[in-house]
Design a protein around this motif. Structure first.
Motif, PDB file in Angstrom:
ATOM      1  N   ARG A  70       0.834  -1.199   0.000  1.00 20.11           N
ATOM      2  CA  ARG A  70       0.000   0.000   0.000  1.00 20.11           C
ATOM      3  C   ARG A  70       0.872   1.253   0.000  1.00 20.11           C
ATOM      4  O   ARG A  70       0.600   2.219  -0.725  1.00 20.11           O
ATOM      5  CB  ARG A  70      -0.932   0.003   1.218  1.00 20.11           C
ATOM      6  N   ALA A  71       1.919   1.221   0.817  1.00 20.74           N
ATOM      7  CA  ALA A  71       2.830   2.365   0.871  1.00 20.74           C
ATOM      8  C   ALA A  71       3.529   2.563  -0.472  1.00 20.74           C
ATOM      9  O   ALA A  71       3.749   3.700  -0.909  1.00 20.74           O
ATOM     10  CB  ALA A  71       3.856   2.166   1.983  1.00 20.74           C
ATOM     11  N   ALA A  72       3.886   1.459  -1.152  1.00 14.50           N
ATOM     12  CA  ALA A  72       4.544   1.562  -2.457  1.00 14.50           C
ATOM     13  C   ALA A  72       3.620   2.211  -3.473  1.00 14.50           C
ATOM     14  O   ALA A  72       4.055   3.039  -4.291  1.00 14.50           O
ATOM     15  CB  ALA A  72       4.970   0.177  -2.931  1.00 14.50           C
ATOM     16  N   ALA A  73       2.336   1.841  -3.436  1.00  7.90           N
ATOM     17  CA  ALA A  73       1.376   2.451  -4.351  1.00  7.90           C
ATOM     18  C   ALA A  73       1.231   3.942  -4.063  1.00  7.90           C
ATOM     19  O   ALA A  73       1.153   4.767  -4.983  1.00  7.90           O
ATOM     20  CB  ALA A  73       0.017   1.747  -4.228  1.00  7.90           C
ATOM     21  N   GLU A  74       1.208   4.296  -2.775  1.00  6.18           N
ATOM     22  CA  GLU A  74       1.123   5.711  -2.403  1.00  6.18           C
ATOM     23  C   GLU A  74       2.366   6.461  -2.882  1.00  6.18           C
ATOM     24  O   GLU A  74       2.274   7.592  -3.373  1.00  6.18           O
ATOM     25  CB  GLU A  74       0.982   5.851  -0.895  1.00  6.18           C
ATOM     26  N   ASN A  75       3.521   5.838  -2.732  1.00  3.52           N
ATOM     27  CA  ASN A  75       4.759   6.485  -3.155  1.00  3.52           C
ATOM     28  C   ASN A  75       4.779   6.720  -4.663  1.00  3.52           C
ATOM     29  O   ASN A  75       5.255   7.754  -5.144  1.00  3.52           O
ATOM     30  CB  ASN A  75       5.962   5.633  -2.749  1.00  3.52           C
ATOM     31  N   ALA A  76       4.275   5.731  -5.435  1.00  5.50           N
ATOM     32  CA  ALA A  76       4.241   5.876  -6.888  1.00  5.50           C
ATOM     33  C   ALA A  76       3.333   7.030  -7.289  1.00  5.50           C
ATOM     34  O   ALA A  76       3.664   7.840  -8.167  1.00  5.50           O
ATOM     35  CB  ALA A  76       3.769   4.576  -7.530  1.00  5.50           C
ATOM     36  N   GLU A  77       2.163   7.112  -6.652  1.00  5.73           N
ATOM     37  CA  GLU A  77       1.242   8.209  -6.940  1.00  5.73           C
ATOM     38  C   GLU A  77       1.836   9.547  -6.505  1.00  5.73           C
ATOM     39  O   GLU A  77       1.690  10.568  -7.208  1.00  5.73           O
ATOM     40  CB  GLU A  77      -0.098   7.968  -6.234  1.00  5.73           C
ATOM     41  N   GLU A  93       1.583  19.844  -3.022  1.00  5.18           N
ATOM     42  CA  GLU A  93       1.094  19.631  -1.664  1.00  5.18           C
ATOM     43  C   GLU A  93       0.523  18.224  -1.510  1.00  5.18           C
ATOM     44  O   GLU A  93       0.784  17.535  -0.513  1.00  5.18           O
ATOM     45  CB  GLU A  93       0.022  20.672  -1.327  1.00  5.18           C
ATOM     46  N   ASP A  94      -0.254  17.791  -2.513  1.00  4.01           N
ATOM     47  CA  ASP A  94      -0.803  16.434  -2.457  1.00  4.01           C
ATOM     48  C   ASP A  94       0.307  15.387  -2.450  1.00  4.01           C
ATOM     49  O   ASP A  94       0.241  14.396  -1.719  1.00  4.01           O
ATOM     50  CB  ASP A  94      -1.730  16.187  -3.658  1.00  4.01           C
ATOM     51  N   GLY A  95       1.330  15.626  -3.263  1.00  2.00           N
ATOM     52  CA  GLY A  95       2.441  14.679  -3.324  1.00  2.00           C
ATOM     53  C   GLY A  95       3.210  14.612  -2.026  1.00  2.00           C
ATOM     54  O   GLY A  95       3.541  13.529  -1.541  1.00  2.00           O
ATOM     55  N   ARG A  96       3.490  15.787  -1.438  1.00  3.51           N
ATOM     56  CA  ARG A  96       4.223  15.792  -0.170  1.00  3.51           C
ATOM     57  C   ARG A  96       3.418  15.131   0.937  1.00  3.51           C
ATOM     58  O   ARG A  96       3.969  14.398   1.768  1.00  3.51           O
ATOM     59  CB  ARG A  96       4.579  17.229   0.217  1.00  3.51           C
ATOM     60  N   ARG A  97       2.106  15.395   0.945  1.00  6.09           N
ATOM     61  CA  ARG A  97       1.266  14.802   1.975  1.00  6.09           C
ATOM     62  C   ARG A  97       1.237  13.275   1.838  1.00  6.09           C
ATOM     63  O   ARG A  97       1.250  12.554   2.819  1.00  6.09           O
ATOM     64  CB  ARG A  97      -0.148  15.375   1.893  1.00  6.09           C
ATOM     65  N   MET A  98       1.215  12.796   0.611  1.00  5.63           N
ATOM     66  CA  MET A  98       1.173  11.355   0.401  1.00  5.63           C
ATOM     67  C   MET A  98       2.513  10.713   0.717  1.00  5.63           C
ATOM     68  O   MET A  98       2.593   9.631   1.280  1.00  5.63           O
ATOM     69  CB  MET A  98       0.764  11.047  -1.041  1.00  5.63           C
ATOM     70  N   TYR A  99       3.606  11.389   0.359  1.00  2.00           N
ATOM     71  CA  TYR A  99       4.929  10.865   0.665  1.00  2.00           C
ATOM     72  C   TYR A  99       5.156  10.767   2.167  1.00  2.00           C
ATOM     73  O   TYR A  99       5.635   9.766   2.677  1.00  2.00           O
ATOM     74  CB  TYR A  99       6.010  11.781   0.079  1.00  2.00           C
ATOM     75  N   ASP A 100       4.840  11.841   2.846  1.00  3.28           N
ATOM     76  CA  ASP A 100       5.180  11.926   4.260  1.00  3.28           C
ATOM     77  C   ASP A 100       3.921  11.889   5.104  1.00  3.28           C
ATOM     78  O   ASP A 100       3.675  12.762   5.921  1.00  3.28           O
ATOM     79  CB  ASP A 100       5.967  13.214   4.526  1.00  3.28           C
ATOM     80  N   SER A 101       3.124  10.870   4.877  1.00  7.16           N
ATOM     81  CA  SER A 101       1.851  10.766   5.570  1.00  7.16           C
ATOM     82  C   SER A 101       2.086  10.420   7.035  1.00  7.16           C
ATOM     83  O   SER A 101       2.272   9.267   7.414  1.00  7.16           O
ATOM     84  CB  SER A 101       0.976   9.700   4.916  1.00  7.16           C
ATOM     85  N   ALA A 102       2.092  11.452   7.867  1.00  3.02           N
ATOM     86  CA  ALA A 102       2.314  11.231   9.300  1.00  3.02           C
ATOM     87  C   ALA A 102       1.218  10.360   9.885  1.00  3.02           C
ATOM     88  O   ALA A 102       1.470   9.513  10.749  1.00  3.02           O
ATOM     89  CB  ALA A 102       2.377  12.567  10.030  1.00  3.02           C
ATOM     90  N   GLU A 103      -0.005  10.568   9.397  1.00  2.00           N
ATOM     91  CA  GLU A 103      -1.111   9.778   9.924  1.00  2.00           C
ATOM     92  C   GLU A 103      -0.921   8.295   9.632  1.00  2.00           C
ATOM     93  O   GLU A 103      -1.170   7.441  10.477  1.00  2.00           O
ATOM     94  CB  GLU A 103      -2.426  10.261   9.306  1.00  2.00           C
ATOM     95  N   ARG A 104      -0.469   7.987   8.397  1.00  2.00           N
ATOM     96  CA  ARG A 104      -0.266   6.581   8.050  1.00  2.00           C
ATOM     97  C   ARG A 104       0.827   5.964   8.914  1.00  2.00           C
ATOM     98  O   ARG A 104       0.688   4.860   9.435  1.00  2.00           O
ATOM     99  CB  ARG A 104       0.112   6.450   6.567  1.00  2.00           C
ATOM    100  N   ARG A 105       1.935   6.689   9.081  1.00  2.00           N
ATOM    101  CA  ARG A 105       3.040   6.129   9.859  1.00  2.00           C
ATOM    102  C   ARG A 105       2.669   6.009  11.335  1.00  2.00           C
ATOM    103  O   ARG A 105       3.014   5.030  11.990  1.00  2.00           O
ATOM    104  CB  ARG A 105       4.283   6.992   9.677  1.00  2.00           C
TER     105      ARG A 105
END
Length: 282
Positions: A150-157, A207-219
Motif C-alpha cells: 500500500r505504501a509503495a502504491a502511495e509512493n508511486a502516486e 502539496e498532495d504529493g508531499r502529503r502522500m509521501y510523508d503521511s504522518a497519519e499513516r506512519r
C-alpha cells in the motif's frame, strides 16, 4: 534448602524456547522468499530488480541496527521473549548473506545458553506452541507486506504528483518569460493568467504529493498497530525510520528521526521477570 520459585522464571524461559524455535523457522522462510523475489525481479525487468534491491538494502540496514543490539549486555537485561525471538528471526533471515547477522546469531546462541539454558539447536519447545507461534508470525508478516504494498502504491502516486508539479512550475516560468517579450497587451494578460493557473496547479499537486509521501497519519497508525501487538518501541522506531528514508521525495531533505524511547527495564533471570505476550514478526 532449595529456593522455591513462583513459576514466572520457568514460564519466561518456556516462552523463549517456543519463540526462538519458531523464529528460526520463520527466518529461514524469509530468506528463501527473499531469494525467490530476487530471481523473479531479475527475470521481470532491470528496473524491477533495481527497485527490489533498493528496498532490500534498506531492510538490511534496519536488520543490522536491530541485531547489533545483541552485543550489548543491557539489551539482554531488558529484552522480552518477543524481542529475543524477533531478533533471532532477523539474524536467521540474513545469516546467509550478511556477516553481521552471522555474528549476531552466534552471540545469541551463546547468551541463550548461558542465561536461560536454551540450546538453539535443540530447544525442546512444545511443538504445538511452536506451530501457533509460526502461524502468528506469518500472519503478521502478511499484514506487514500488505502495508508495504500500500505504501509503495502511495509512493508511486506521490512521485507522479511531484513530477506533475515540477512540469507545471516549469511551464509557468516559460509562459511568464515569453509574455515579457509579447507586444500584444491581451496576449500578455492571457499568458499571465495561464501562468497563475499553472502555478496554482503546481502548488496543489506538490502539496498532495508531499502529503502522500510523508503521511504522518499513516506512519503513526502503523506504529500504533505494531506497538499494540507488543512490539518494542525501539523496533517500531527503526521501521518508521526506514519508511521515512524510502518514502520521502528525492527533491526534499530527509528529516532526522527522533530518538526512540528506551524500553522499560525488566528484572533479570531469577528476580521476578514479567512474562510478556507471545509474538514474533515485527
Amino acid at each position: 534448602m532449595a529456593e522455591e520459585t513462583d513459576g514466572i522464571e520457568e514460564a519466561f524461559e518456556g516462552q523463549i524456547r517456543v519463540l526462538v524455535t519458531a523464529a528460526g523457522q520463520v527466518g529461514e522462510r524469509i530468506a528463501r522468499a527473499r531469494e525467490q523475489a530476487r530471481r523473479q525481479a531479475q527475470a521481470a525487468s532491470e528496473q524491477e530488480a533495481r527497485e527490489l534491491q533498493s528496498r532490500l538494502a534498506a531492510e538490511q540496514r534496519a536488520a543490522r541496527a536491530e541485531v547489533g543490539n545483541v552485543h550489548r549486555s543491557d539489551w539482554w537485561d531488558r529484552a522480552t521473549p518477543e524481542q529475543i525471538g524477533h531478533t533471532y528471526q532477523v539474524a536467521r533471515a540474513w545469516a546467509n548473506e550478511d556477516p553481521e547477522a552471522v555474528r549476531a546469531e552466534q552471540r545469541m546462541k551463546d547468551e541463550l545458553r548461558t542465561r536461560y539454558g536454551v540450546d538453539v539447536e535443540s530447544t525442546n519447545a512444545d511443538p504445538a506452541a511452536v506451530r501457533a507461534a509460526v502461524e502468528r508470525a506469518e500472519q503478521e508478516r502478511a499484514q506487514a507486506d500488505a502495508e508495504r504494498y500500500r505504501a509503495a502504491a502511495e509512493n508511486a502516486e506521490a512521485q507522479r504528483l511531484m513530477t506533475q508539479a515540477d512540469q507545471e512550475d516549469r511551464r509557468a516560468e516559460e509562459v511568464r518569460a515569453a509574455a515579457e517579450h509579447e507586444p500584444d497587451p491581451q496576449e500578455r494578460a492571457r499568458a499571465a493568467a495561464e501562468a497563475v493557473q499553472r502555478e496554482a496547479a503546481a502548488a496543489r499537486a506538490g502539496e498532495d504529493g508531499r502529503r502522500m509521501y510523508d503521511s504522518a497519519e499513516r506512519r503513526d497508525s502503523t506504529a500504533r498497530d505494531l506497538e499494540a501487538k507488543g512490539i518494542d518501541h525501539e523496533v517500531v522506531a527503526t521501521r518508521m525510520r526506514a519508511d521515512v528514508s524510502q518514502g520521502r521525495p528525492a527533491t526534499e531533505a530527509v528529516k532526522g528521526a527522533g530518538k526512540a524511547n528506551a524500553p522499560k527495564a525488566r528484572k533479570t533471570r531469577g528476580h521476578g521477570v514479567q512474562v510478556q505476550r507471545s509474538g514474533l514478526d515485527r
